[in-house]
Enzyme design. Structure first.
Site, PDB file in Angstrom:
ATOM      1  N   GLN A  78     -22.922  52.740  19.837  1.00 46.21           N
ATOM      2  CA  GLN A  78     -23.214  53.959  19.070  1.00 46.21           C
ATOM      3  C   GLN A  78     -24.694  54.039  18.694  1.00 46.21           C
ATOM      4  O   GLN A  78     -25.053  54.584  17.647  1.00 46.21           O
ATOM      5  CB  GLN A  78     -22.334  54.022  17.818  1.00 46.21           C
ATOM      6  CG  GLN A  78     -20.883  54.396  18.109  1.00 46.21           C
ATOM      7  CD  GLN A  78     -20.759  55.795  18.698  1.00 46.21           C
ATOM      8  OE1 GLN A  78     -21.599  56.661  18.460  1.00 46.21           O
ATOM      9  NE2 GLN A  78     -19.717  56.023  19.471  1.00 46.21           N
ATOM     10  N   SER A  79     -25.555  53.522  19.555  1.00 48.71           N
ATOM     11  CA  SER A  79     -26.990  53.529  19.276  1.00 48.71           C
ATOM     12  C   SER A  79     -27.558  54.952  19.210  1.00 48.71           C
ATOM     13  O   SER A  79     -27.420  55.732  20.164  1.00 48.71           O
ATOM     14  CB  SER A  79     -27.710  52.741  20.372  1.00 48.71           C
ATOM     15  OG  SER A  79     -29.093  53.062  20.406  1.00 48.71           O
ATOM     16  N   ASN A  80     -28.200  55.276  18.098  1.00 49.71           N
ATOM     17  CA  ASN A  80     -28.910  56.561  17.988  1.00 49.71           C
ATOM     18  C   ASN A  80     -30.104  56.600  18.931  1.00 49.71           C
ATOM     19  O   ASN A  80     -30.441  57.648  19.485  1.00 49.71           O
ATOM     20  CB  ASN A  80     -29.410  56.763  16.556  1.00 49.71           C
ATOM     21  CG  ASN A  80     -28.281  56.935  15.567  1.00 49.71           C
ATOM     22  OD1 ASN A  80     -27.443  57.807  15.720  1.00 49.71           O
ATOM     23  ND2 ASN A  80     -28.247  56.080  14.551  1.00 49.71           N
TER      24      ASN A  80
END
Ligand SMILES: *Cc1c(COP(=O)(O)O)cnc(C)c1O
Length: 336
Positions: A78-80
């Site tokens: 879920q890396s921005n």
């Protein structure tokens, strides 16, 4: 005294800048401490929102100048940062390959991962232990594979946190100097979530360059203070070696608060979800459980503990993260 001039390197206009600085009157009154202002870096874009876009303006300018047609970067599922790279890569017509670390059971396609796929990024997923042990080799071997196919790859470190990415938050510090003058405030501190160190490195250097006159406090979301002292210093040294700025980065104080990490990266306790609910209800401001919610929770606890007694104004940098919240809908629902 005139601030020493710094010459920014080439950048791409990818973020909606400057972002507003807004007072949070209701939550400040509720907390009974200083007036809290929020720098709205959650408004740097829509799908390309958050703090990574500021750094990527510089990182991607370098990649294009080097003739790159393929971006390779890495992070959590879920890396921005990975999502922002996928969106901006699509916007620039570049191929994007994301090396993603599995996070426990969060395997369904939602939030940042959904947007990365939507933007056409190629995605390789690795178990957490494998990723941790082999990230450097993964970067190198994917780079070689693209070279062998006749492509021109450009490798971006986790979070775009390196000497080039540092410029993103030096730019933000320049905006803050103008914001403080316009609002006629002298804040006692600037507080933000720190994860891969580049935002903190940029704000710390920028606060010195533009004479902001207050400490920058990074609230750690994953590793301890010792880790961030080393990482932020390393990014500042990389920046200084590459761009030869007129300040001595060894003299810069790095301030980290590591009391609010909780169970670890991406894992927030009920107190963080309570803070997220509170800000949404009181101010219509949406924080996330991985970064901004943890940091804001830390800020409220520090105010309660009297750390900012006598301070009239504080600035919180809202670094974004809304898609990470949407990916944790189940935790939000099950928290009181
Ligand atoms: C990456 C990120 C941070 C931390 O910034 P770093 O420069 O990696 O330390 C904070 N908030 C959000 C929402 C992020 O995505």
């Amino acid at each position: 005294m005139q601030p020493p001039a710094v010459t920014f390197p080439e950048r791409l206009a990818l973020a909606r800048l400057p972002t507003p600085l807004e007072p949070l009157e209701r939550i400040s009154a509720e907390l009974g401490g200083p007036r809290i202002w929020v720098k709205r870096d959650d408004l740097t874009g829509c799908a390309a929102t958050g703090n990574k876009v500021r750094k990527l303006e510089f990182t991607l300018a370098r990649a294009l100048a080097a003739g790159a047609d393929t971006l390779i970067t890495a992070g959590g599922l879920q890396s921005n940062h990975c999502r922002a790279t996928a969106i901006l890569g699509a916007r620039l017509g570049l191929r994007v390959h994301l090396l993603l670390r599995e996070e426990g059971d969060s395997s369904s396609t939602q939030g940042n991962l959904l947007l990365g796929l939507l933007a056409g990024a190629e995605i390789s997923r690795y178990s957490k232990p494998f990723y941790r042990a082999h990230l450097d080799e993964l970067y190198a071997s994917w780079g070689e594979r693209y070279l062998a196919r006749g492509a021109t790859p450009w490798v971006i470190p986790v979070g775009a946190s390196d000497g080039t990415g540092v410029w993103g938050y030096i730019g933000c510090a320049a905006e803050l100097a103008a914001d403080f003058a316009a609002a006629n405030i002298r804040p006692g501190a600037i507080i933000h979530a720190t994860g891969s160190g580049g935002t903190q490195a940029g704000l710390t250097a920028g606060a010195s360059i533009y004479g902001l006159g207050c400490p920058v406090i990074g609230v750690a979301v994953c590793d301890d203070a010792a880790y961030f002292h080393d990482k932020v210093r390393a990014d500042l040294r990389d920046w200084a070696a590459r761009y030869r700025p007129p300040i001595d980065v060894e003299q810069l104080a790095i301030e980290v608060e590591d009391g609010y990490i909780g169970a670890g990266y991406g894992r927030a306790g009920p107190e963080v979800f309570a803070t997220i609910r509170r800000l949404a209800c009181t101010e219509g401001l949406v924080l996330d459980p991985v970064y901004s919610g943890k940091a804001f929770h830390g800020l409220t606890e520090e105010i309660r503990a009297g750390r900012f007694a006598g301070v009239t104004d504080l600035v919180f940098i809202h670094t974004g993260g809304i898609f990470g919240l949407l990916a944790q809908a189940d935790q939000l629902e099950s928290s009181p």
